[in-house]
Motif scaffolding. Structure first.
Motif, PDB file in Angstrom:
ATOM      1  N   GLU A  38      -3.315  22.177  11.419  1.00 45.52           N
ATOM      2  CA  GLU A  38      -2.153  22.719  10.726  1.00 45.52           C
ATOM      3  C   GLU A  38      -2.546  23.480   9.459  1.00 45.52           C
ATOM      4  O   GLU A  38      -1.966  24.526   9.146  1.00 45.52           O
ATOM      5  N   LYS A  39      -3.510  22.955   8.733  1.00 49.58           N
ATOM      6  CA  LYS A  39      -3.896  23.559   7.447  1.00 49.58           C
ATOM      7  C   LYS A  39      -5.004  24.593   7.585  1.00 49.58           C
ATOM      8  O   LYS A  39      -5.341  25.274   6.609  1.00 49.58           O
ATOM      9  N   LYS A  40      -5.598  24.669   8.797  1.00 51.00           N
ATOM     10  CA  LYS A  40      -6.707  25.603   9.049  1.00 51.00           C
ATOM     11  C   LYS A  40      -7.887  25.305   8.127  1.00 51.00           C
ATOM     12  O   LYS A  40      -8.505  26.210   7.556  1.00 51.00           O
ATOM     13  N   GLN A  41      -8.179  24.031   7.973  1.00 52.11           N
ATOM     14  CA  GLN A  41      -9.282  23.586   7.131  1.00 52.11           C
ATOM     15  C   GLN A  41     -10.181  22.670   7.952  1.00 52.11           C
ATOM     16  O   GLN A  41      -9.734  21.630   8.452  1.00 52.11           O
ATOM     17  N   GLN A  87      -5.220  12.012  13.296  1.00 56.04           N
ATOM     18  CA  GLN A  87      -4.387  12.579  12.238  1.00 56.04           C
ATOM     19  C   GLN A  87      -5.181  13.580  11.405  1.00 56.04           C
ATOM     20  O   GLN A  87      -4.656  14.648  11.026  1.00 56.04           O
ATOM     21  N   ILE A  92      -9.537  29.052  12.310  1.00 62.56           N
ATOM     22  CA  ILE A  92     -10.584  28.750  11.334  1.00 62.56           C
ATOM     23  C   ILE A  92     -11.819  29.606  11.614  1.00 62.56           C
ATOM     24  O   ILE A  92     -12.134  30.516  10.850  1.00 62.56           O
ATOM     25  N   GLN A 119       5.732  17.588  17.258  1.00 63.62           N
ATOM     26  CA  GLN A 119       6.157  18.874  16.688  1.00 63.62           C
ATOM     27  C   GLN A 119       6.831  19.742  17.757  1.00 63.62           C
ATOM     28  O   GLN A 119       6.959  20.954  17.584  1.00 63.62           O
ATOM     29  N   ARG A 128     -12.095  22.646  14.837  1.00 63.88           N
ATOM     30  CA  ARG A 128     -11.705  22.053  13.571  1.00 63.88           C
ATOM     31  C   ARG A 128     -12.877  21.324  12.928  1.00 63.88           C
ATOM     32  O   ARG A 128     -12.735  20.640  11.915  1.00 63.88           O
ATOM     33  N   GLU A 147      -4.852  32.894  11.687  1.00 63.65           N
ATOM     34  CA  GLU A 147      -4.157  31.711  12.182  1.00 63.65           C
ATOM     35  C   GLU A 147      -5.133  30.620  12.608  1.00 63.65           C
ATOM     36  O   GLU A 147      -4.719  29.509  12.943  1.00 63.65           O
ATOM     37  N   ASP A 200      -4.161  17.476  11.021  1.00 61.27           N
ATOM     38  CA  ASP A 200      -3.990  18.096   9.706  1.00 61.27           C
ATOM     39  C   ASP A 200      -4.906  19.310   9.557  1.00 61.27           C
ATOM     40  O   ASP A 200      -4.513  20.333   8.966  1.00 61.27           O
ATOM     41  N   ALA A 201      -6.122  19.211  10.088  1.00 63.21           N
ATOM     42  CA  ALA A 201      -7.055  20.335  10.029  1.00 63.21           C
ATOM     43  C   ALA A 201      -6.519  21.522  10.821  1.00 63.21           C
ATOM     44  O   ALA A 201      -6.644  22.682  10.397  1.00 63.21           O
TER      45      ALA A 201
END
Length: 262
Positions: free
Chosen positions: A19-22, A12, A101, A53, A144, A99, A16-17
């Protein structure tokens, strides 16, 4: 005693990384006991999150197949992940670096299968006999994990550091080529940045596909007809900075191009 690690929770975090590009700190530092087996299980959980998704698997990517990329990332065995149709692009596409990282680019040969491949015991001749066509491709990779500080378990858990793929518009029959000797000229904005030949990929790009078929058999799985398999980079990965990238392959494989915006 080995620490208990919540593999689904790590999946997860990676999702999330994405999707959030973090980026995240290295998993192998946060969870020192993380094994390769754990990493593949995390990857499976991660794939399910993408599928929730409505992202559709079109095939697999194989990574860490050339000596150059193994040295660059300090890992010494191949790995694999999956590709999704939503991140598969046609030749000449314009993509935005924003889009991703810390993206990089690799030039590869893709195999389109017309027959299933099921290990163990799959060899290069089996792969060639099962392949409908081969085509040039760019893999856009993105970790990521912060600053690409990865070990093998980090990149496996992170779906082989895959982000997207660009396919060339011309295909060729594999029996018309000697894939060991297919040459590559890689250019950025018309300037040469890399050259190599197919033998850089485990001695033969089809050997990488055979490795994957045999590896999947450990889970009772197989490569299915209709899948596309990225066989691995000819060269070390290059930072994806804005510009025009073109990979020209010999032996009638033509080229693949992508334009990158900042």
């Amino acid at each position: 005693m080995r620490e208990k690690v919540n593999l689904q929770a790590i999946a997860q975090m990676l999702f999330d990384a994405f999707e959030k590009k973090q980026a995240l700190p290295p998993l192998t530092e946060t969870y020192p006991s993380l094994s390769v087996a754990d990493a593949y299980q995390i990857q499976r959980y991660l794939i399910r999150l993408h599928q929730q998704q409505h992202r559709t698997i079109i095939g697999h990517k194989i990574g860490l197949t050339s000596e150059g990329i193994q040295k660059q990332l300090n890992v010494f065995e191949p790995d694999f992940g999956v590709m999704f149709s939503q991140f598969a692009f046609e030749n000449g596409v314009i993509v935005s670096k924003n889009e991703m990282i810390t993206p990089r680019i690799e030039a590869e040969i893709a195999f389109l299968l017309e027959k299933d491949l099921e290990g163990p015991g799959v060899t290069v001749p089996h792969v060639l006999a099962a392949t409908k066509a081969v085509m040039p491709a760019f893999e856009l990779i993105d970790s990521r994990i912060q600053d690409w500080k990865i070990q093998i378990a980090d990149t496996i858990a992170d779906n082989g550091s895959h982000w997207g793929v660009v396919f060339g518009s011309q295909v060729a029959a594999p029996d018309q080529l000697d894939l060991r000797h297919v040459g590559l000229v890689l250019e950025r904005n018309g300037k040469l940045i890399g050259t190599a030949a197919g033998a850089a990929v485990l001695g033969h790009p089809a050997r990488a596909v055979a490795w994957l078929a045999n590896k999947l058999s450990e889970w009772g799985e197989k490569l299915q007809a209709g899948m596309i398999i990225l066989s691995g980079s000819f060269t070390p990965a290059f930072d994806l900075i804005p510009g025009h990238y073109k990979a020209t392959f010999g032996e009638g494989l033509s080229s693949v191009e992508v334009y990158v915006n900042g």
